[in-house]
Design a protein around this motif. Structure first.
Motif, PDB file in Angstrom:
ATOM      1  N   PRO A  25     -77.613 -66.928   5.935  1.00 54.47           N
ATOM      2  CA  PRO A  25     -78.964 -66.611   6.428  1.00 54.47           C
ATOM      3  C   PRO A  25     -80.067 -67.252   5.577  1.00 54.47           C
ATOM      4  O   PRO A  25     -81.077 -67.717   6.115  1.00 54.47           O
ATOM      5  N   GLY A  66     -76.141 -54.773   6.831  1.00 55.22           N
ATOM      6  CA  GLY A  66     -76.636 -56.109   7.154  1.00 55.22           C
ATOM      7  C   GLY A  66     -76.823 -56.851   5.846  1.00 55.22           C
ATOM      8  O   GLY A  66     -77.844 -57.488   5.589  1.00 55.22           O
ATOM      9  N   VAL A  93     -72.235 -53.872   4.007  1.00 48.21           N
ATOM     10  CA  VAL A  93     -71.751 -53.770   5.389  1.00 48.21           C
ATOM     11  C   VAL A  93     -72.271 -54.977   6.155  1.00 48.21           C
ATOM     12  O   VAL A  93     -73.490 -55.188   6.228  1.00 48.21           O
ATOM     13  N   ALA A 110     -67.101 -53.977   7.705  1.00 45.72           N
ATOM     14  CA  ALA A 110     -67.807 -54.446   8.902  1.00 45.72           C
ATOM     15  C   ALA A 110     -68.527 -53.319   9.626  1.00 45.72           C
ATOM     16  O   ALA A 110     -69.295 -53.570  10.553  1.00 45.72           O
ATOM     17  N   TRP A 125     -81.924 -55.763   9.216  1.00 44.24           N
ATOM     18  CA  TRP A 125     -80.682 -55.584   9.965  1.00 44.24           C
ATOM     19  C   TRP A 125     -80.977 -55.312  11.446  1.00 44.24           C
ATOM     20  O   TRP A 125     -80.482 -56.003  12.341  1.00 44.24           O
TER      21      TRP A 125
HETATM   22  C1  LIG Z   1     -81.428 -61.178   8.785  1.00 42.18           C
HETATM   23  S1  LIG Z   1     -79.888 -60.958   8.011  1.00 42.18           S
HETATM   24  C2  LIG Z   1     -80.407 -59.974   6.629  1.00 42.18           C
HETATM   25  C3  LIG Z   1     -79.585 -60.198   5.390  1.00 42.18           C
HETATM   26  C4  LIG Z   1     -80.073 -59.423   4.151  1.00 42.18           C
HETATM   27  N1  LIG Z   1     -80.125 -57.985   4.403  1.00 42.18           N
HETATM   28  C5  LIG Z   1     -81.420 -59.905   3.686  1.00 42.18           C
HETATM   29  O1  LIG Z   1     -82.374 -59.154   3.781  1.00 42.18           O
HETATM   30  O2  LIG Z   1     -81.520 -61.044   3.222  1.00 42.18           O
HETATM   31  C6  LIG Z   1     -79.137 -59.752   9.074  1.00 42.18           C
HETATM   32  C7  LIG Z   1     -77.694 -59.453   8.743  1.00 42.18           C
HETATM   33  O3  LIG Z   1     -77.270 -58.321   9.522  1.00 42.18           O
HETATM   34  C8  LIG Z   1     -75.921 -58.523   9.892  1.00 42.18           C
HETATM   35  N2  LIG Z   1     -75.601 -57.660  11.040  1.00 42.18           N
HETATM   36  C9  LIG Z   1     -76.159 -57.661  12.249  1.00 42.18           C
HETATM   37  N3  LIG Z   1     -75.618 -56.727  13.054  1.00 42.18           N
HETATM   38  C10 LIG Z   1     -74.692 -56.083  12.320  1.00 42.18           C
HETATM   39  C11 LIG Z   1     -73.815 -54.993  12.565  1.00 42.18           C
HETATM   40  N4  LIG Z   1     -73.773 -54.370  13.744  1.00 42.18           N
HETATM   41  N5  LIG Z   1     -73.008 -54.593  11.582  1.00 42.18           N
HETATM   42  C12 LIG Z   1     -73.037 -55.202  10.372  1.00 42.18           C
HETATM   43  N6  LIG Z   1     -73.866 -56.235  10.079  1.00 42.18           N
HETATM   44  C13 LIG Z   1     -74.679 -56.681  11.025  1.00 42.18           C
HETATM   45  C14 LIG Z   1     -75.860 -60.020  10.190  1.00 42.18           C
HETATM   46  O4  LIG Z   1     -74.533 -60.509  10.180  1.00 42.18           O
HETATM   47  C15 LIG Z   1     -76.739 -60.581   9.070  1.00 42.18           C
HETATM   48  O5  LIG Z   1     -75.991 -60.913   7.925  1.00 42.18           O
END
Ligand SMILES: C[S@@+](CC[C@H](N)C(=O)[O-])C[C@H]1O[C@@H](n2cnc3c(N)ncnc32)[C@H](O)[C@@H]1O
Length: 327
Positions: A25, A66, A93, A110, A125
């Protein structure tokens, strides 16, 4: 092939070789986590407050939902004082694979774990939880369908009853042509967080809008390589939509949250000591290196609380079971 936006987002972001299973990301957009380690320090302060309120239990959780590249989870773990660190159970997660080089003591799953005692943090997230898009017509709301190969759209059926009820309560559309993102899957996602929290606090941080000020055309957007692009759900870019955090708050309360605070990142971080204050100029002469370090830190703090930027994000903070406010 025509899909609802929710199905198209799900496939583009999390399907086989989906954007988030393939990409880092931070290569595509900047979040508070990547902007500065000051953010992890503020989250640590929040964790310490929750730990105090819970009476320093033998195991205290930090769950980062997330978690992306695990930067926040690793940052809080590294900065935790020894008395906390020895009791700290950190869980990232994410649907994405466990990042390489994540400290071994950080668990990676996950799905949202059960039995959380401590602090849950979900930074950016919910905006990536797939949603359907509805458009108002003379006959009421209709689902918007999208061709994932090129982003072309056409109207589909009426949304199902639960989605119509959500729209009527949380995003009523008035004029034909207005569009809304149906936030029910985000409410459900947040419900799962509050349900997994036994005692402690859960915080969701995201681009948000309130029920009396929803954007009439919606907020669906795409990002790739640091730039905004057309939201084509072909897996080549991030697809995001701002969050109806007030609806998530109500869902959290139905799931058992006993206190709710919905504020901005600016207010929340200021309360945690992130002020953006510059060091005194006299320090430039007495301690030039320290002055430069303090100056760099103050500009990072200023970025995190800037009203027109990250500081304008919504912070939804809810607690489950009595958590005394720290004195
Ligand atoms: C915009 S990124 C944010 C990453 C980090 N929290 C940050 O602030 O830099 C969103 C993350 O949420 C994860 N994500 C989205 N839906 C999800 C779910 N249902 N369960 C787990 N992770 C999820 C995505 O894979 C992604 O890595």
């Amino acid at each position: 092939m025509w899909l609802t936006w929710r199905d198209a987002m799900e496939h583009a972001l999390y399907g086989d070789n989906g954007f988030y299973l393939r990409e880092r990301p931070s290569g595509h957009f900047r979040t508070s986590v990547g902007a500065s380690p000051v953010f992890a320090e503020a989250v640590l302060r929040e964790l310490v407050a929750v730990d105090d309120a819970l009476g320093a239990p033998p195991v205290i959780d930090l769950v980062d939902i997330g978690a992306g590249e695990g930067v926040l989870a690793a940052g809080v773990l590294a900065a935790a004082p020894p008395g906390l660190r020895s009791r700290l159970r950190v869980t990232g997660v994410d649907l994405a694979h466990r990042p390489a080089r994540l400290p071994e003591e950080i668990r990676w799953t996950a799905s949202v774990p059960d039995g959380i005692h401590g602090l849950v943090i979900a930074n950016e997230w919910l905006d990536n939880v797939p949603v359907d898009v509805a458009e108002q017509t003379a006959d009421g709301p209709r689902l918007v369908l999208v061709d994932p190969s090129n982003g072309a759209e056409r109207l589909g059926d009426r949304p199902q009853d639960a989605d119509l009820a959500w729209l009527a309560r949380w995003w009523p559309m008035r004029a034909a042509g207005e569009r809304a993102e149906i936030g029910r899957p985000r409410d459900e996602a947040w419900t799962s967080v509050i349900a997994g929290l036994v005692r402690g606090r859960a915080v969701a941080i995201d681009y948000a809008h309130p029920v009396d000020d929803r954007p009439p055309c919606g907020t669906l957007a795409g990002y790739r390589d640091g730039a905004a692009v057309a939201p084509v759900p072909d897996g080549s870019c991030d697809i995001t939509a701002h969050v109806a955090l007030d609806a998530c708050a109500a869902a959290g309360e139905r799931a058992g949250a006993v206190t709710t605070v919905l504020t901005t990142q600016r207010q929340a971080l200021r309360a945690l000591g992130v002020t953006g204050a510059r060091p005194p100029v006299e320090q430039a002469r007495s301690d030039p290196r320290g002055y430069l370090r303090a100056l760099a830190r103050s500009s990072e703090e200023a970025e995190l609380i800037a009203t027109e930027g990250l500081g304008g994000f919504g912070w939804l903070s809810q607690t489950r079971l009595p958590v005394a406010q720290p004195g």
